[in-house]
Every structure is written in structure tokens, then in C-alpha cells.
Design a protein around this motif. Structure first.
Motif, mmCIF file in Angstrom:
data_model
loop_
_atom_site.group_PDB
_atom_site.id
_atom_site.type_symbol
_atom_site.label_atom_id
_atom_site.label_comp_id
_atom_site.label_asym_id
_atom_site.label_seq_id
_atom_site.Cartn_x
_atom_site.Cartn_y
_atom_site.Cartn_z
ATOM 1 N N THR A 50 0.851 -1.185 0.000
ATOM 2 C CA THR A 50 0.000 0.000 0.000
ATOM 3 C C THR A 50 0.887 1.236 0.000
ATOM 4 O OG1 THR A 50 -1.735 -1.134 1.250
ATOM 5 C CG2 THR A 50 -1.774 1.271 1.266
ATOM 6 N N VAL A 51 0.571 2.192 -0.865
ATOM 7 C CA VAL A 51 1.320 3.450 -0.877
ATOM 8 C C VAL A 51 0.867 4.286 0.318
ATOM 9 C CG1 VAL A 51 1.852 5.551 -2.157
ATOM 10 C CG2 VAL A 51 1.551 3.391 -3.384
ATOM 11 N N GLU A 52 1.757 4.500 1.241
ATOM 12 C CA GLU A 52 1.427 5.213 2.478
ATOM 13 C C GLU A 52 1.741 6.698 2.385
ATOM 14 O OE1 GLU A 52 3.423 4.584 6.606
ATOM 15 O OE2 GLU A 52 1.673 3.253 6.509
ATOM 16 N N HIS A 53 2.764 7.039 1.624
ATOM 17 C CA HIS A 53 3.148 8.449 1.477
ATOM 18 C C HIS A 53 3.721 8.659 0.087
ATOM 19 C CE1 HIS A 53 4.931 12.381 2.285
ATOM 20 N NE2 HIS A 53 6.055 11.916 1.759
ATOM 21 N N ASP A 54 3.183 9.671 -0.616
ATOM 22 C CA ASP A 54 3.691 9.989 -1.951
ATOM 23 C C ASP A 54 3.306 11.413 -2.306
ATOM 24 O OD1 ASP A 54 4.903 9.710 -4.411
ATOM 25 O OD2 ASP A 54 3.200 8.698 -5.344
ATOM 26 N N LEU A 56 3.370 15.216 -3.668
ATOM 27 C CA LEU A 56 3.922 15.871 -4.849
ATOM 28 C C LEU A 56 5.067 16.812 -4.479
ATOM 29 C CD1 LEU A 56 0.638 16.734 -6.797
ATOM 30 C CD2 LEU A 56 2.269 14.909 -7.302
ATOM 31 N N LYS A 57 5.142 17.191 -3.204
ATOM 32 C CA LYS A 57 6.169 18.129 -2.764
ATOM 33 C C LYS A 57 7.408 17.433 -2.209
ATOM 34 C CE LYS A 57 2.878 21.832 -1.689
ATOM 35 N NZ LYS A 57 2.372 22.752 -0.632
ATOM 36 N N SER A 58 7.344 16.122 -2.058
ATOM 37 C CA SER A 58 8.486 15.389 -1.497
ATOM 38 C C SER A 58 9.144 14.541 -2.575
ATOM 39 C CB SER A 58 8.040 14.499 -0.334
ATOM 40 O OG SER A 58 7.243 13.428 -0.809
ATOM 41 N N GLN A 59 10.359 14.100 -2.299
ATOM 42 C CA GLN A 59 11.099 13.300 -3.262
ATOM 43 C C GLN A 59 10.889 11.802 -3.065
ATOM 44 O OE1 GLN A 59 15.147 14.646 -2.603
ATOM 45 N NE2 GLN A 59 14.950 16.243 -4.151
ATOM 46 N N ASP A 60 10.405 11.409 -1.909
ATOM 47 C CA ASP A 60 10.346 9.979 -1.589
ATOM 48 C C ASP A 60 8.943 9.410 -1.727
ATOM 49 O OD1 ASP A 60 9.310 11.388 0.570
ATOM 50 O OD2 ASP A 60 9.941 9.884 2.026
ATOM 51 N N VAL A 61 8.879 8.097 -1.629
ATOM 52 C CA VAL A 61 7.615 7.378 -1.564
ATOM 53 C C VAL A 61 7.765 6.312 -0.485
ATOM 54 C CG1 VAL A 61 8.308 5.786 -3.408
ATOM 55 C CG2 VAL A 61 5.898 6.043 -2.877
ATOM 56 N N VAL A 73 6.260 -4.944 6.534
ATOM 57 C CA VAL A 73 7.408 -4.531 5.724
ATOM 58 C C VAL A 73 7.146 -3.091 5.273
ATOM 59 C CG1 VAL A 73 8.832 -5.026 3.706
ATOM 60 C CG2 VAL A 73 7.658 -6.901 4.908
ATOM 61 N N VAL A 74 8.058 -2.197 5.610
ATOM 62 C CA VAL A 74 7.929 -0.789 5.235
ATOM 63 C C VAL A 74 9.121 -0.411 4.359
ATOM 64 C CG1 VAL A 74 7.772 1.599 6.036
ATOM 65 C CG2 VAL A 74 6.690 -0.242 7.358
ATOM 66 N N ILE A 75 8.840 0.205 3.228
ATOM 67 C CA ILE A 75 9.880 0.604 2.293
ATOM 68 C C ILE A 75 9.833 2.113 2.093
ATOM 69 C CG2 ILE A 75 10.755 0.401 -0.067
ATOM 70 C CD1 ILE A 75 9.478 -2.352 -0.211
ATOM 71 N N SER A 76 10.962 2.762 2.258
ATOM 72 C CA SER A 76 11.105 4.177 1.925
ATOM 73 C C SER A 76 12.088 4.265 0.764
ATOM 74 C CB SER A 76 11.631 4.966 3.125
ATOM 75 O OG SER A 76 11.886 6.316 2.761
ATOM 76 N N ALA A 77 11.678 4.882 -0.333
ATOM 77 C CA ALA A 77 12.518 4.912 -1.531
ATOM 78 C C ALA A 77 12.568 6.314 -2.126
ATOM 79 C CB ALA A 77 11.980 3.926 -2.574
ATOM 80 N N LEU A 78 13.723 6.669 -2.658
ATOM 81 C CA LEU A 78 13.895 7.935 -3.352
ATOM 82 C C LEU A 78 15.016 7.810 -4.368
ATOM 83 C CD1 LEU A 78 15.725 10.571 -1.087
ATOM 84 C CD2 LEU A 78 15.827 8.130 -0.731
ATOM 85 N N LEU A 79 15.139 8.811 -5.238
ATOM 86 C CA LEU A 79 16.167 8.778 -6.267
ATOM 87 C C LEU A 79 17.528 9.116 -5.681
ATOM 88 C CD1 LEU A 79 14.384 10.616 -9.223
ATOM 89 C CD2 LEU A 79 14.782 8.167 -8.994
ATOM 90 N N GLY A 80 18.546 8.387 -6.144
ATOM 91 C CA GLY A 80 19.910 8.668 -5.740
ATOM 92 C C GLY A 80 20.522 9.734 -6.636
ATOM 93 N N HIS A 180 8.169 4.895 -11.358
ATOM 94 C CA HIS A 180 7.358 5.871 -10.629
ATOM 95 C C HIS A 180 8.179 7.061 -10.152
ATOM 96 C CE1 HIS A 180 4.119 7.383 -8.111
ATOM 97 N NE2 HIS A 180 4.994 7.497 -7.124
ATOM 98 N N LEU A 181 9.349 6.804 -9.575
ATOM 99 C CA LEU A 181 10.140 7.902 -9.021
ATOM 100 C C LEU A 181 10.773 8.763 -10.114
ATOM 101 C CD1 LEU A 181 11.734 6.138 -5.933
ATOM 102 C CD2 LEU A 181 10.099 8.023 -5.908
ATOM 103 N N HIS A 182 11.144 8.164 -11.235
ATOM 104 C CA HIS A 182 11.653 8.984 -12.337
ATOM 105 C C HIS A 182 10.538 9.835 -12.945
ATOM 106 C CE1 HIS A 182 15.396 6.579 -12.236
ATOM 107 N NE2 HIS A 182 15.912 7.606 -12.857
#
Length: 208
Positions: A50-54, A56-61, A73-80, A180-182
Motif C-alpha cells: 500500500t502506498v502510504e506516502h507519496d 507531490l512536494k516530497s522526493q520519496d515514496v 514490511v515498510v519501504i522508503s525509496a527515493l532517487l539517488g 514511478h520515481l523517475h
């Protein structure tokens, strides 16, 4: 003479603004016509999570999955960082932090991972670090987290990666995050360009 100088400065500023508008409009048109993810549109899914946070003003999901066993299981992801000279569809690696916790237990496992395309249409993740933490209060950088991941027995490294795969961190998910992140970054950049274009165009119209 003073009036002439003022008119000259105004004309020069107007020319500069018009030139900047042309550059902005050209960049907007380029971004709208650029679809680096078009060959990957249907290759990813976050169906298990489930997408918990996404925002438009933040870089992560942030994604969350609750297993039938109650394990979360919790995943925090962003672009390097941008990889200069890279000619693939995705110029940035995805950086992921994955936390796995069990019900009624304060301790958790944390994994640091990276995701990038492999040149064959896939995006397997790489496991960089694995930690056992006594509680979520131990997430600070000053807490000792054990030996470096590369020093662990290769069989244990492989077992920890399989552990994550069994909990849904599989290629369909990493494909989803990569795309999604790109796309999210491109959308944020487009919005910024359009806001700047609007501000300059509005200022020019007010000065006419």
C-alpha cells in the motif's frame, strides 16, 4: 538622457525576459515529448504494498505491506545522485530503506538497498547493508549496527536477499519504483518550469 537610459534598461530587460520565456517553453516542450519510461510502462506493480506516502512536494515514496503472519514490511525509496554519462532510460539509482518488524516485538531488521536497470529491461535490487536493531528508537546514525554487509558470509548475504524477495521485494516492485520515481521527478521539474514561465509572462503583461 536619464529617460533614455531607463528606456534602454527596460527594453534590455524585456528582451532578456522574452529570451528566457523562449528557453523555458522549449524545455517544457522537450520534457512533454520525452518519455524515457515508455518501454517499461507495464513492467512494474506495487500490488502487494500500500502506498502510504507519496506527496507531490516530497522526493520519496513510502510503501507498507502487512503479511498474513502480522509481520510488517515498510519501504522508503527515493532517487539517488545523477549518474553522469549514463545513457540508459533511468539516469538515477533508486535508494531504498526496508524495515521488517514482527507483531509484539520491538526489534526490527533494516536493509539498505539500491535499484538500477540492468540493461536487459530488468531492475534487480542490490543489498548494501543489513542491520538488526533492538527497537525503532535505534535508527540514529550513532548506533552501532554490526559488521559491514560485504564482510558477511556470501551464503548469508544471498539468504538475506532471498528473505526480502519472499516478503515482496521482487522485480515487479523494483520496476514500479524505478519508473514511478523517475516520472515523479520529471513531473516536479515540469511544474517548476511552468511556474517560472507563468511568473515571467505575468510580470511582462503587467509592465505593458
Amino acid at each position: 538622457m536619464v529617460r533614455t537610459t531607463q528606456l534602454f534598461r527596460k527594453a534590455r530587460k524585456t528582451f532578456q525576459d522574452l529570451r528566457l520565456l523562449q528557453i523555458l517553453q522549449s524545455e517544457i516542450a522537450h520534457e512533454l515529448s520525452s518519455t524515457p519510461c515508455q518501454n517499461y510502462e507495464n513492467n512494474g506493480s506495487s500490488s502487494h504494498f500500500t502506498v502510504e506516502h507519496d506527496s507531490l512536494k516530497s522526493q520519496d515514496v513510502v510503501l507498507r505491506r502487512k503479511m498474513d503472519s502480522g509481520e510488517e514490511v515498510v519501504i522508503s525509496a527515493l532517487l539517488g545522485p545523477l549518474r553522469f554519462g549514463y545513457d540508459g532510460a533511468f539516469p538515477r539509482e533508486i535508494l531504498m530503506k526496508i524495515c521488517v518488524s514482527k507483531p509484539g516485538v520491538s526489534s526490527l531488521l533494516q536493509f539498505d538497498c539500491g535499484v538500477s536497470e540492468d540493461g536487459h529491461g530488468g531492475s534487480p535490487f542490490k543489498l548494501y547493508n543489513a542491520y538488526y536493531l533492538r527497537s525503532s528508537d535505534c535508527l540514529g546514525p550513532s548506533v552501532y549496527r554490526g559488521p559491514s554487509f560485504s564482510s558477511l558470509d556470501p551464503r548469508l548475504q544471498d539468504a538475506l536477499k532471498e528473505y526480502l524477495i519472499s516478503r515482496g521485494v521482487e522485480e515487479s516492485l523494483t520496476n514500479f519504483l524505478l519508473i514511478h520515481l523517475h516520472k515523479k521527478e520529471q513531473g516536479q521539474y515540469l511544474n517548476w518550469l511552468k511556474n517560472v514561465e507563468y511568473s515571467i509572462a505575468k510580470r511582462e503583461s503587467n509592465e505593458l
